[in-house]
Design an enzyme around this catalytic site. Structure first.
Site, PDB file in Angstrom:
ATOM      1  N   ASN A 152       0.807  -1.225   0.000  1.00 34.20           N
ATOM      2  CA  ASN A 152       0.000   0.000   0.000  1.00 34.20           C
ATOM      3  C   ASN A 152       0.845   1.283   0.000  1.00 34.20           C
ATOM      4  OD1 ASN A 152       0.793  -0.654   2.660  1.00 34.20           O
ATOM      5  ND2 ASN A 152      -0.911   0.508   3.531  1.00 34.20           N
ATOM      6  N   GLU A 251       4.193  -3.959  12.265  1.00 33.38           N
ATOM      7  CA  GLU A 251       3.187  -2.900  12.128  1.00 33.38           C
ATOM      8  C   GLU A 251       2.048  -3.489  11.332  1.00 33.38           C
ATOM      9  OE1 GLU A 251       0.916  -0.334  10.479  1.00 33.38           O
ATOM     10  OE2 GLU A 251       2.706   0.414   9.459  1.00 33.38           O
ATOM     11  N   CYS A 285      -2.944   1.676   6.678  1.00 28.92           N
ATOM     12  CA  CYS A 285      -3.169   1.076   7.995  1.00 28.92           C
ATOM     13  C   CYS A 285      -3.748   2.081   8.976  1.00 28.92           C
ATOM     14  CB  CYS A 285      -1.864   0.497   8.525  1.00 28.92           C
ATOM     15  SG  CYS A 285      -0.513   1.704   8.580  1.00 28.92           S
TER      16      CYS A 285
END
Length: 487
Positions: A152, A251, A285
């Site tokens: 992403n 993460e 995220c």
């Protein structure tokens, strides 16, 4: 910089992977083939780790000015070759021009921050309980770092691990997501090769997770695995790494909240929410997943939010005024539409969007959402917004903390102190007052709580993640061991 990204990079050489089934790199907007790469297999990965191990021993001993010079040279090259980076982000990851520019700047800022690390490898001298003894604590590199990058924000999120690792005396082996093998991996091999990195310091293996994913983690060489991606995959990596007693920096996913209190500036909050929800199609995220609005201003906020969302141009990410581009693949589109449709069946109202053309999903807004609907429970990771009403702060805090994630969030109020008090009640690694949750600064700690991961990136916190400490005691005077040697 080398721009032929059809090969993997090991020990300073571009070579074909050992796999037979090529990985196709596909433009997510028009479905055109960009390039094909023969993937790495276990032997290639082993070669990469062995090269990294040999290079790291020498690199760790280099003077700080040498390490800094490599990173500063990389900054210079990035500045000179900006279009290579931004063009690849647009065509490979579906980034809009705006997002590609922003991601490029973020990666550059991370690299600049990391260039300060070689002179920040601080130790300590501490007192001792033993007469004549001096205690010294040295900060040292871990060794080899395995970096598994996402699709992403591939350039930025890979850079924060790669640059931090190199700056602190480690070497790296990078495995990018197969959707973004260039911007998440191969472009770094080209960048650091051009900057003059020693052979083996930076290696990139492009391969399928089913073929080399587990070995990337369990190989005996790496001492830290840095992963950015889904919580499901992160759990597996954590389990595999734990079995090998390796450190992890994970993460992971998020179900980020955006809370609009009764006294909030509705115009400011609506604008902030539209950015935090639809930036990069919501494939972040930190993107907003649930928008909580006090019942007294719910309808007014919803109208302004929908009006602003209607103004967003969606479609071809290469057009400069496009704000919402394609999702990375059709599977993501279908998954989100299923959650939207099921939530409507459960009573939510579709107020905007809900249709897709190829991989481009229109900006979509649902009102009347409850905290137990799929559009609220699941991490959407796309341009579909869920507006949820609440009556009291106790209620919204309970709903916000009900999910297992805790990455980022935001609280809006005309009283900064009041909003800050509410922010403290949200169990999350990061939260922002009168802003939206998509924030990252290279000197500030980045990371989540609960199912959103472990560890922190950036600044002094990255120094902690990518290094270890060694206690060396020095006995200056002959030590008296007391009655041990007395009969």
């Amino acid at each position: 910089m080398n721009t032929d990204f059809s090969k993997i990079y090991i020990n300073g050489a571009w070579k074909s992977g050992s796999g037979d089934r090529s990985i196709k790199n596909i433009n997510p907007f028009n479905q055109e083939d960009i390039l094909e790469i023969k993937p790495a297999l276990k032997q290639d990965l082993d070669d990469a780790y062995k090269a990294a191990e040999l290079a790291q021993v020498k690199w760790a001993k280099e003077l700080p000015q040498v390490k800094r010079a490599l990173l500063e040279k990389a900054v210079q090259i990035m500045d000179e070759q900006k279009e290579i980076f931004t063009d690849w982000l647009v065509k490979e990851s579906g980034s809009t021009v705006f997002k590609a520019e922003a991601e490029y700047r973020a990666a550059m800022n991370v690299l600049k921050e990391a260039a300060t690390f070689p002179y920040r490898m601080e130790g300590k001298i501490l007192p001792s309980q033993t007469p004549g003894k001096e205690n010294r604590v040295y900060r040292e590199p871990l060794g080899v770092v395995g970096v598994i990058s996402p699709w992403n924000f591939p350039l930025h999120l890979a850079m924060r691990s790669i640059a931090s690792a190199i700056a602190t005396g480690n070497s790296v082996v990078i495995k990018p997501a197969t959707e973004t093998p260039v911007t998440g991996g191969l472009i770094f091999a080209s960048l650091f090769e051009a900057a003059g990195a020693p052979k083996g310091l930076v290696n990139t293996v492009v391969g399928r997770g089913s073929e080399i994913g587990d070995d990337m983690v369990t190989h005996k060489t790496p001492r830290l695995i840095s992963f950015t991606g889904s919580t499901e995959v992160g759990r597996r990596i954590g389990k595999l790494a734990g079995g090998e007693l390796k450190k992890t920096a994970l993460e992971l996913g998020g179900n980020n909240v955006f809370i609009v209190l009764e006294d909030a500036d509705i115009e400011q909050a609506a604008e902030s929410a539209v950015f935090g929800k639809f930036y990069h199609q919501g494939q972040i995220c930190m993107a907003i997943n649930r928008i909580f609005v006090h019942s007294s201003i719910y309808d007014q906020f919803a109208e302004r939010f929908i009006e602003k969302a209607k103004e967003l141009k969606y479609g071809n990410p290469a057009e400069a005024d496009t704000k919402v581009g394609p999702l990375i693949n059709r599977g993501q589109v279908d998954r989100i539409l299923e959650d939207v449709n099921e939530s409507v069946k459960q009573g939510a109202e579709l107020r905007l969007g809900g249709k897709a053309d190829g991989n481009v999903l229109e900006p979509t807004v649902l009102t009347g959402v409850t905290n137990d609907m799929p559009i609220a429970v699941n991490e959407i990771f796309g341009p579909a917004a869920a507006l949820i009403s609440f009556d009291s702060e106790e209620e919204v805090i309970e709903m916000a903390n009900a999910m297992p994630y805790g990455l980022s969030g935001a609280v809006h109020s005309s009283s900064i102190e009041h909003a800050t008090l509410v922010a403290h009640e949200i169990h999350t690694g990061m939260i922002h007052v009168n802003d939206q949750p998509v924030n990252e600064e290279p000197h500030m700690p980045f990371g989540g709580e609960k199912d959103s991961g472990i560890g922190r990136f950036n600044g002094e916190w990255a120094l902690e993640e990518f290094t270890t400490v060694k206690w060396v005691s020095v006995q200056h005077n002959r030590r008296n061991y007391g009655p041990f040697f007395k009969s």
